[in-house]
Design a protein around this motif. Structure first.
Motif, PDB file in Angstrom:
ATOM      1  N   THR A 314      41.174  54.466  33.976  1.00  0.00           N
ATOM      2  CA  THR A 314      42.485  54.618  33.348  1.00  0.00           C
ATOM      3  C   THR A 314      43.556  54.249  34.363  1.00  0.00           C
ATOM      4  O   THR A 314      43.378  54.426  35.572  1.00  0.00           O
ATOM      5  CB  THR A 314      42.719  56.060  32.858  1.00  0.00           C
ATOM      6  N   GLU A 315      44.659  53.738  33.849  1.00  0.00           N
ATOM      7  CA  GLU A 315      45.744  53.297  34.711  1.00  0.00           C
ATOM      8  C   GLU A 315      47.069  53.507  33.985  1.00  0.00           C
ATOM      9  O   GLU A 315      47.197  53.206  32.793  1.00  0.00           O
ATOM     10  CB  GLU A 315      45.553  51.822  35.059  1.00  0.00           C
ATOM     11  N   LEU A 316      48.051  54.032  34.698  1.00  0.00           N
ATOM     12  CA  LEU A 316      49.375  54.263  34.134  1.00  0.00           C
ATOM     13  C   LEU A 316      50.411  53.909  35.196  1.00  0.00           C
ATOM     14  O   LEU A 316      50.282  54.310  36.358  1.00  0.00           O
ATOM     15  CB  LEU A 316      49.536  55.723  33.711  1.00  0.00           C
ATOM     16  N   GLY A 317      51.409  53.148  34.801  1.00  0.00           N
ATOM     17  CA  GLY A 317      52.397  52.755  35.796  1.00  0.00           C
ATOM     18  C   GLY A 317      53.665  52.226  35.168  1.00  0.00           C
ATOM     19  O   GLY A 317      53.833  52.190  33.939  1.00  0.00           O
ATOM     20  N   GLY A 318      54.578  51.809  36.034  1.00  0.00           N
ATOM     21  CA  GLY A 318      55.843  51.255  35.584  1.00  0.00           C
ATOM     22  C   GLY A 318      56.380  50.257  36.586  1.00  0.00           C
ATOM     23  O   GLY A 318      56.045  50.298  37.772  1.00  0.00           O
ATOM     24  N   ASP A 319      57.218  49.337  36.097  1.00  0.00           N
ATOM     25  CA  ASP A 319      57.848  48.321  36.936  1.00  0.00           C
ATOM     26  C   ASP A 319      59.348  48.319  36.665  1.00  0.00           C
ATOM     27  O   ASP A 319      59.787  48.394  35.503  1.00  0.00           O
ATOM     28  CB  ASP A 319      57.262  46.942  36.637  1.00  0.00           C
ATOM     29  N   TRP A 320      60.138  48.220  37.736  1.00  0.00           N
ATOM     30  CA  TRP A 320      61.592  48.249  37.637  1.00  0.00           C
ATOM     31  C   TRP A 320      62.162  47.062  38.395  1.00  0.00           C
ATOM     32  O   TRP A 320      61.664  46.670  39.451  1.00  0.00           O
ATOM     33  CB  TRP A 320      62.114  49.561  38.225  1.00  0.00           C
ATOM     34  N   GLN A 321      63.201  46.464  37.832  1.00  0.00           N
ATOM     35  CA  GLN A 321      63.859  45.330  38.470  1.00  0.00           C
ATOM     36  C   GLN A 321      65.352  45.417  38.236  1.00  0.00           C
ATOM     37  O   GLN A 321      65.804  45.659  37.108  1.00  0.00           O
ATOM     38  CB  GLN A 321      63.320  44.010  37.904  1.00  0.00           C
ATOM     39  N   GLY A 328      57.548  49.228  41.792  1.00  0.00           N
ATOM     40  CA  GLY A 328      56.459  49.539  40.871  1.00  0.00           C
ATOM     41  C   GLY A 328      55.678  50.737  41.366  1.00  0.00           C
ATOM     42  O   GLY A 328      55.619  51.024  42.566  1.00  0.00           O
ATOM     43  N   LEU A 329      55.111  51.462  40.428  1.00  0.00           N
ATOM     44  CA  LEU A 329      54.271  52.604  40.764  1.00  0.00           C
ATOM     45  C   LEU A 329      53.090  52.620  39.800  1.00  0.00           C
ATOM     46  O   LEU A 329      53.276  52.562  38.582  1.00  0.00           O
ATOM     47  CB  LEU A 329      55.047  53.917  40.658  1.00  0.00           C
ATOM     48  N   PRO A 366      52.380  52.755  45.164  1.00  0.00           N
ATOM     49  CA  PRO A 366      53.799  52.380  45.050  1.00  0.00           C
ATOM     50  C   PRO A 366      54.068  51.038  45.728  1.00  0.00           C
ATOM     51  O   PRO A 366      53.446  50.699  46.745  1.00  0.00           O
ATOM     52  CB  PRO A 366      54.516  53.518  45.781  1.00  0.00           C
ATOM     53  N   ARG A 367      55.002  50.267  45.138  1.00  0.00           N
ATOM     54  CA  ARG A 367      55.389  48.973  45.671  1.00  0.00           C
ATOM     55  C   ARG A 367      56.903  48.846  45.647  1.00  0.00           C
ATOM     56  O   ARG A 367      57.579  49.366  44.757  1.00  0.00           O
ATOM     57  CB  ARG A 367      54.788  47.834  44.839  1.00  0.00           C
ATOM     58  N   LEU A 368      57.460  48.124  46.627  1.00  0.00           N
ATOM     59  CA  LEU A 368      58.910  47.896  46.709  1.00  0.00           C
ATOM     60  C   LEU A 368      59.155  46.488  47.239  1.00  0.00           C
ATOM     61  O   LEU A 368      58.489  46.039  48.178  1.00  0.00           O
ATOM     62  CB  LEU A 368      59.561  48.928  47.627  1.00  0.00           C
ATOM     63  N   GLY A 369      60.085  45.779  46.619  1.00  0.00           N
ATOM     64  CA  GLY A 369      60.388  44.425  47.052  1.00  0.00           C
ATOM     65  C   GLY A 369      61.867  44.102  46.954  1.00  0.00           C
ATOM     66  O   GLY A 369      62.622  44.743  46.209  1.00  0.00           O
ATOM     67  N   ASP A 383      58.510  42.533  50.998  1.00  0.00           N
ATOM     68  CA  ASP A 383      57.586  43.277  50.138  1.00  0.00           C
ATOM     69  C   ASP A 383      56.880  44.348  50.962  1.00  0.00           C
ATOM     70  O   ASP A 383      56.563  44.129  52.145  1.00  0.00           O
ATOM     71  CB  ASP A 383      56.532  42.356  49.523  1.00  0.00           C
ATOM     72  N   GLY A 384      56.633  45.477  50.335  1.00  0.00           N
ATOM     73  CA  GLY A 384      55.907  46.553  51.011  1.00  0.00           C
ATOM     74  C   GLY A 384      55.160  47.397  50.005  1.00  0.00           C
ATOM     75  O   GLY A 384      55.492  47.446  48.816  1.00  0.00           O
ATOM     76  N   GLY A 385      54.127  48.066  50.493  1.00  0.00           N
ATOM     77  CA  GLY A 385      53.351  48.918  49.606  1.00  0.00           C
ATOM     78  C   GLY A 385      52.506  49.909  50.374  1.00  0.00           C
ATOM     79  O   GLY A 385      52.233  49.737  51.570  1.00  0.00           O
TER      80      GLY A 385
END
Length: 510
Positions: A314-321, A328-329, A366-369, A383-385
């Motif tokens: 299972t996988e749950l996440g979100g992306d924001w821009q 993203g998480l 978590p990801r950040l760009g 980019d980082g994670g």
């Protein structure tokens, strides 16, 4: 010919079959159908005797396109290291590598949107296997090679598409170790075929159906009895529908391998656009891994009665821009039963394959760009994670010793990366930093490590050609580290090269 490499995270056995439990890497290529002759020539060199040569030539005319490429590489890999800070440096031995790849691609298209492509790839590698830190010397040597031929037909009519592929692979792997008295030679012949059809429907709906099949025959000296063979096949389907801000995709697969039922493999994916720049996503799937030929047929220890590893993810996440920022998480949970391990029973003197273990893994990613461009000539990308992965054994095993609740071997609980990429006119500079937490190995603990790599390249036109020169410094901070215990890795070292492109015969990687 443009080549694209795509990494898809998460379980995806429904579409890709056995082994697609955590991620898949897919390769695709498209012919540019540019008229005339194109080509490229590249040279690389570096520390520890590394030398490389690559050459490509292509020709296009009308609805035909062909290309031939050759890559050759050699390296001594005789870097110096310390087995312990208190000991003097020593040089790695029995560690050379020789590798050659030849690829030929031929394309023919019709104005109706049909395309036929022929691909041939030949590869040969000779590698020495160096001693571990607990060995005085090593004479291990491995040669492997392959001839792979495939024929692909593609038809596209708007949103409708048909893809059919047939292929044949002939592969070999020879391992020799004169000190251990081992001489193992294996041969595999593999025939495969698959067909997929994408059918558009009304109201933003689409349906994809297909099937895949393969036949494998093996010979491994005295390690296999005779020449065991295995036929496998599967049928699959996928339905997708989009409604306002919601997209839903449901997939299913049923397959068999070597008389073993792989069962029904469903998957469900959801994507919801909460507001501009913010998307939520989720996925639920069943995944599996079929036993390998060694698991089933190797003597002694192979077990033809093994069950396929299977479980759910299972996988749950979100992306924001927003503006130049992206974030993203992703949170995930996976459970696998009937994990195949080679272990030794109390009444046996050798290791054998059993469905012994059960594994669960969960974590956060978590990801950040950040992206920023100043006109067309200057751009910055950061980019980082961070990855937190809790992957544990749920059942205790005696030999090899695995405790209940123990983290999986070579899987760090904590790891992360950061990349800074800056482009100014023809200059391009990239720094990549990787951090790996402590892991358990089969024999010892693998210590945590941090490493950094720098790459600088300069690309400029010259008399109608394009010339790219580059230099890389790997392990900038000269860190003593290992990813597998008792296997040292090189300290700071340099690579450099040049590539001249004639016409526009570039390869793209994304």
């Amino acid at each position: 010919v443009a080549q694209t490499v795509t990494l898809t995270r998460g379980g995806n056995a429904t579409l890709w079959g056995s082994g697609a439990v955590a991620a898949t890497v897919s390769l695709d290529d498209q012919a540019a159908y540019r008229p005339g002759l194109t080509g490229a020539l590249g040279l690389t060199g570096g520390a520890f005797g590394e030398q490389g040569l690559s050459a490509q030539i292509g020709y296009g005319r009308g609805h035909w396109q062909g290309s031939l490429s050759v890559d050759a590489r050699r390296a001594d890999n005789d870097f110096r290291f310390r087995a312990d800070p208190s000991l003097p440096e020593q040089k790695q031995t029995n560690s050379s590598l020789r590798q050659v790849n030849v690829r030929y691609d031929l394309y023919r298209r019709w104005s109706t949107g049909d395309e036929l492509a022929l691909h041939y790839w030949a590869a040969a590698t000779e590698r020495q296997i160096p001693p571990t830190l607990t060995q005085y010397e090593s004479a291990a040597h491995q040669d492997d090679g392959a001839h792979r031929l495939s024929l692909r037909y593609r038809r596209e009519r708007g949103a409708y598409s048909l893809k059919a592929t047939a292929g044949y692979f002939a592969e070999r792997l020879d391992f020799r170790d004169t000190l251990a008295g081992v001489d193992s030679r294996s041969r595999f012949d593999i025939a495969l075929a698959d067909v997929t059809v994408a059918i558009p429907m009304r109201y933003q709906q689409s349906l994809t159906v297909g099937g895949t099949g393969s036949y494998t025959r093996a010979r491994v000296d005295d390690a296999y009895e005779g020449r065991p063979s295995e036929a496998s096949g599967a049928v699959l389907g996928s339905y997708a529908v989009a409604w306002q801000n919601l997209r839903v995709q449901a997939s299913a697969r049923y397959g068999r391998a070597g008389g073993l039922s792989l069962g029904f493999t469903p998957a469900l994916g959801l994507e919801y656009r909460l507001k501009p720049g913010l998307t939520l996503r989720g996925r639920l799937s069943r995944d599996y891994r079929a036993p390998t030929f060694n698991d089933r047929y190797y003597r002694p220890g192979g077990n033809p009665d093994l069950r396929a590893e299977s479980g759910y993810s299972t996988e749950l996440g979100g992306d924001w821009q927003s503006g130049g920022w992206t974030a993203g998480l992703t949170g995930f949970y996976r459970s696998v039963e009937d994990w195949i391990l080679w272990a030794r029973a109390p009444d046996q003197s050798f290791f054998a394959a059993y469905n012994l273990a059960a594994v669960t893994s969960s974590g956060l990613e978590p990801r950040l760009g950040f992206r920023k461009a100043w006109g067309e000539r200057t751009a910055l990308r950061i980019d980082g994670g961070y990855d937190y992965v809790l992957a544990v054994n749920e059942r205790a095993v005696e030999l090899p010793r695995i405790d209940e609740g123990q983290q999986l071997w070579y899987v760090p609980r904590h790891s992360g990366f950061a990349t800074v990429d800056f482009r100014q006119n023809a200059w391009h500079v990239r720094y990549t930093h990787r951090w790996r937490g402590q892991t358990l190995g089969i024999n010892d603990v693998v210590a945590p490590s941090q490493t950094g790599d720098v790459r600088v390249h300069f690309e400029t036109p010259w008399r109608g050609q394009s010339i790219l020169t580059f230099a890389e410094v790997r392990n900038v901070f000269d860190v003593d580290y290992q990813l597998i215990e008792r296997r040292p890795l090189p300290g700071r070292h340099l690579r450099a090269g040049v590539r001249v492109t004639l016409g526009d015969a570039r390869f793209r990687k994304t």
